[in-house]
Design a protein around this motif. Sequence first.
Motif, short mmCIF file in Angstrom:
data_model
loop_
_atom_site.label_atom_id
_atom_site.label_comp_id
_atom_site.label_asym_id
_atom_site.label_seq_id
_atom_site.Cartn_x
_atom_site.Cartn_y
_atom_site.Cartn_z
N THR A 1 0.84 -1.20 0.00
CA THR A 1 0.00 0.00 0.00
C THR A 1 0.88 1.25 0.00
O THR A 1 1.95 1.27 0.63
N ILE A 2 0.41 2.27 -0.72
CA ILE A 2 1.11 3.56 -0.73
C ILE A 2 0.06 4.64 -0.46
O ILE A 2 -0.86 4.84 -1.26
N ASP A 3 0.17 5.28 0.70
CA ASP A 3 -0.75 6.36 1.04
C ASP A 3 0.02 7.66 1.14
O ASP A 3 1.24 7.66 1.32
N GLY A 4 -0.72 8.76 1.04
CA GLY A 4 -0.07 10.06 1.18
C GLY A 4 -0.95 11.15 0.62
O GLY A 4 -1.98 10.87 -0.01
N PRO A 5 -0.55 12.41 0.84
CA PRO A 5 -1.39 13.54 0.39
C PRO A 5 -1.28 13.79 -1.11
O PRO A 5 -0.42 13.21 -1.79
N ALA A 6 -2.15 14.67 -1.60
CA ALA A 6 -2.19 15.02 -3.03
C ALA A 6 -0.84 15.56 -3.48
O ALA A 6 -0.22 16.36 -2.78
N LEU B 1 -3.65 -0.49 -8.45
CA LEU B 1 -4.96 0.13 -8.23
C LEU B 1 -4.76 1.58 -7.77
O LEU B 1 -4.03 1.83 -6.80
N ASP B 2 -5.42 2.51 -8.48
CA ASP B 2 -5.37 3.94 -8.13
C ASP B 2 -6.75 4.26 -7.54
O ASP B 2 -7.71 4.48 -8.27
N THR B 3 -6.85 4.26 -6.20
CA THR B 3 -8.18 4.41 -5.60
C THR B 3 -8.71 5.84 -5.69
O THR B 3 -9.92 6.05 -5.68
N GLY B 4 -7.80 6.81 -5.83
CA GLY B 4 -8.24 8.20 -6.04
C GLY B 4 -9.08 8.30 -7.32
O GLY B 4 -10.07 9.03 -7.38
N MET C 1 -0.50 -7.11 -5.73
CA MET C 1 -0.98 -5.78 -6.14
C MET C 1 -0.31 -4.64 -5.37
O MET C 1 -0.02 -4.77 -4.18
N VAL C 2 -0.12 -3.52 -6.08
CA VAL C 2 0.28 -2.26 -5.44
C VAL C 2 -0.95 -1.37 -5.49
O VAL C 2 -1.55 -1.20 -6.56
N THR C 3 -1.35 -0.83 -4.34
CA THR C 3 -2.54 0.04 -4.33
C THR C 3 -2.21 1.35 -3.65
O THR C 3 -1.48 1.38 -2.66
N GLU C 4 -2.75 2.44 -4.21
CA GLU C 4 -2.44 3.75 -3.62
C GLU C 4 -3.68 4.55 -3.31
O GLU C 4 -4.71 4.38 -3.98
N GLY C 5 -3.58 5.39 -2.28
CA GLY C 5 -4.72 6.23 -1.90
C GLY C 5 -4.46 6.99 -0.62
O GLY C 5 -3.36 7.51 -0.41
N VAL D 1 3.61 -4.79 2.84
CA VAL D 1 4.48 -3.63 3.01
C VAL D 1 3.62 -2.38 2.86
O VAL D 1 2.80 -2.28 1.93
N LYS D 2 3.80 -1.43 3.79
CA LYS D 2 3.04 -0.17 3.73
C LYS D 2 4.02 0.99 3.60
O LYS D 2 5.02 1.04 4.34
N PHE D 3 3.70 1.90 2.67
CA PHE D 3 4.51 3.11 2.55
C PHE D 3 3.62 4.32 2.80
O PHE D 3 2.41 4.30 2.50
N TYR D 4 4.24 5.37 3.34
CA TYR D 4 3.57 6.67 3.44
C TYR D 4 4.48 7.65 2.74
O TYR D 4 5.63 7.86 3.14
N LEU D 5 3.97 8.21 1.63
CA LEU D 5 4.78 9.11 0.81
C LEU D 5 4.34 10.55 1.05
O LEU D 5 3.15 10.87 0.89
N ASP D 6 5.28 11.39 1.43
CA ASP D 6 4.94 12.78 1.74
C ASP D 6 5.87 13.71 0.99
O ASP D 6 6.88 13.27 0.41
#
Length: 223
Positions: free
Chosen positions: A7-12, A32-35, A125-129, A142-147
């Motif tokens: 998973t890859i989460d983070g702000p716009a 998957l691009d959940t946005g 799968m790689v999923t982001e949101g 594995v979880k990432f937080y991208l800032d």
Amino acid sequence: MKSRIVTIDGPAGSGKSTVSRELARRLGWSFLDTGAMYRALAYAAAEEGQDLGDEKGVAEIAGRQNFEFTPSSEGIKVFLDRRDISKEIRSPEVTASVSRIASSVVLRRLLVEMQRDFAQKAGDMVTEGRDQGSVVFPDADVKFYLDAGVKIRAQRRAAELEASGQRVDIQDVMKAIEKRDLADKSREAAPLVCPEDAIVIDSSNISAEQVTERMLSAVKEII
Ligand code: C5P
């Protein structure tokens, strides 16, 4: 074997879309691009003149319309009843209105169900949101937080919009990003948070390629 999830989460504007797509490509995994799902629903509802505050009305559209999300070299392609709406969902109007959909518990439940269904069929799968590691896939491998700093995120977003032919004012883009950050972080339903067990990467001073490389080596080390 159980499918693996990153998973890859983070702000716009933190670069999630670019790096998650590239990471998925290099791993040979689904993406998957959940946005894009939230945006597609906001677009479809607005096109039908539906009040976005009326959750039931929007949910009815989500159930009736056929949405398809297909990865491509330029990003995710989104089809609404076979019509390509990939460009339309990135318009300033959709960007400004999508937080209304995202703050609805009812609508989030629907989209989360679709995301978990997608994962069932997708294999690795790689999923982001915004909530992929915190809420949707809490057991992800594995979880990432991208800032990144707000100014750099605004510059990136402005460059993307300009590349797609839209005229932009950097101050307006920055204000819109700050407004969306606030809405995403302060809403009650699945706010944007950094999952406790996430690997945090700040992309302010490194390229998308460097971020992808870091993620790739972390994934290879952990999995
Ligand atoms: O990532 P993107 O900018 O395309 O997302 C659009 C909007 O969709 C976000 O500002 C957020 O409000 C919402 N969103 C969300 N949860 C996700 C993905 C996106 O609330 N998992």
